[in-house]
Write a protein that holds these residues in place. Structure first.
Motif, PDB file in Angstrom:
ATOM      1  N   VAL A  67      11.935 -51.602   4.560  1.00 22.48           N
ATOM      2  CA  VAL A  67      12.745 -52.790   4.840  1.00 22.48           C
ATOM      3  C   VAL A  67      13.470 -52.580   6.157  1.00 22.48           C
ATOM      4  N   GLN A  68      13.367 -53.544   7.057  1.00 19.55           N
ATOM      5  CA  GLN A  68      14.085 -53.526   8.325  1.00 19.55           C
ATOM      6  C   GLN A  68      15.050 -54.704   8.373  1.00 19.55           C
ATOM      7  N   ARG A  69      16.237 -54.461   8.932  1.00 20.82           N
ATOM      8  CA  ARG A  69      17.247 -55.512   9.006  1.00 20.82           C
ATOM      9  C   ARG A  69      17.721 -55.667  10.438  1.00 20.82           C
ATOM     10  N   GLU A  70      17.813 -56.922  10.876  1.00 24.63           N
ATOM     11  CA  GLU A  70      18.401 -57.264  12.159  1.00 24.63           C
ATOM     12  C   GLU A  70      19.408 -58.386  11.910  1.00 24.63           C
ATOM     13  N   GLY A  71      20.643 -58.028  11.658  1.00 18.01           N
ATOM     14  CA  GLY A  71      21.659 -59.025  11.308  1.00 18.01           C
ATOM     15  C   GLY A  71      21.351 -59.635   9.954  1.00 18.01           C
ATOM     16  N   THR A  72      21.072 -60.940   9.938  1.00 16.05           N
ATOM     17  CA  THR A  72      20.742 -61.630   8.681  1.00 16.05           C
ATOM     18  C   THR A  72      19.237 -61.822   8.527  1.00 16.05           C
ATOM     19  N   PHE A  73      18.441 -61.127   9.356  1.00 15.73           N
ATOM     20  CA  PHE A  73      16.982 -61.255   9.312  1.00 15.73           C
ATOM     21  C   PHE A  73      16.388 -59.957   8.749  1.00 15.73           C
ATOM     22  N   TYR A  74      15.587 -60.084   7.699  1.00 13.83           N
ATOM     23  CA  TYR A  74      15.027 -58.917   7.024  1.00 13.83           C
ATOM     24  C   TYR A  74      13.497 -58.954   7.107  1.00 13.83           C
ATOM     25  N   ARG A  75      12.916 -57.775   7.291  1.00 13.33           N
ATOM     26  CA  ARG A  75      11.462 -57.634   7.263  1.00 13.33           C
ATOM     27  C   ARG A  75      11.080 -56.694   6.123  1.00 13.33           C
ATOM     28  N   LEU A  76      10.151 -57.138   5.290  1.00  8.55           N
ATOM     29  CA  LEU A  76       9.613 -56.315   4.211  1.00  8.55           C
ATOM     30  C   LEU A  76       8.170 -56.013   4.572  1.00  8.55           C
ATOM     31  N   ASN A  77       7.940 -54.814   5.101  1.00  8.87           N
ATOM     32  CA  ASN A  77       6.635 -54.441   5.612  1.00  8.87           C
ATOM     33  C   ASN A  77       5.863 -53.592   4.607  1.00  8.87           C
TER      34      ASN A  77
END
Length: 203
Positions: A1-11
């Motif tokens: 899981v990557q987070r950039e502020g309120t944006f999340y990526r589930l790779n």
């Protein structure tokens, strides 16, 4: 899981939902009051009964029904809690009631309205394509279906060794119904059903 502020990526998702495997990548934008889910997910095997835990009664057992279509209540209020644009495919399907083989669809949820378009199933013989729309903006959802069946042999619907009708069946159903379960919506549905055997035989 990557987070950039309120944006999340589930790779590189590798998960199980009941007996259904899930692989793919998703993103979640939580910057607004209603989060936005997007991405692509695929299954090697979809167990049809596992769909109940997504829009059905959670861990509760499905309601036993004397009808062909299930009476389990669909918890469509969940559609008002998330917006989504997700591609989904299943290479194979395990279903107790329907001879399904594979599935490809795009799932769009916006403002409590879910569209499955395009929606394409392949059967052991033949295919079904079309779209499904579920409007969950009210407590009792309204479901609309526009579906086409092609390359299905008419004699497969006739039990017994005597087959008075033979030939390839083409059919289309355009239906709209209101209800909290698949059975309730179907029982309330209005619309048209057309079936044609372009080249066949009757005896």
């Amino acid at each position: 899981v990557q987070r950039e502020g309120t944006f999340y990526r589930l790779n590189d998702i590798n998960a199980l939902l009941g007996g259904t495997d899930l692989e793919g990548n998703l993103t979640v934008d939580a910057s607004n009051a209603i989060p936005v889910l997007a991405g692509r997910v695929a299954s090697r095997l979809l167990k049809f009964e596992d769909l109940g835990s997504v829009v059905g009664g959670g861990k509760a057992a499905p309601v036993q029904s004397k009808y062909m279509l299930p009476e389990t209540e669909l918890h469509t209020e969940r559609l008002r809690q998330t917006n989504a644009e997700v591609d989904y495919s299943a290479a194979s399907i395990s279903s107790r009631d329907f001879p399904l083989r594979s599935l490809i669809t795009h799932i769009s949820v916006q403002g409590g309205v879910m569209n499955l378009k395009p929606l394409a199933f392949t059967f052991t013989q033949g295919k079904l394509s079309g779209s499904v729309r579920i409007d969950a903006r009210k407590d009792i959802p309204t479901s609309s279906v526009d579906a086409r069946i092609a390359d299905v042999r008419a004699e497969n619907f006739i039990q017994g060794s005597e087959k008075p009708i033979t030939g390839i069946l083409e059919a289309r159903a355009v239906l709209t119904g209101t209800g909290k379960s698949v059975h309730a919506a179907a029982a309330d549905a209005n619309g048209t059903f057309t079936a044609v055997v372009p080249s066949g035989g009757m005896r």
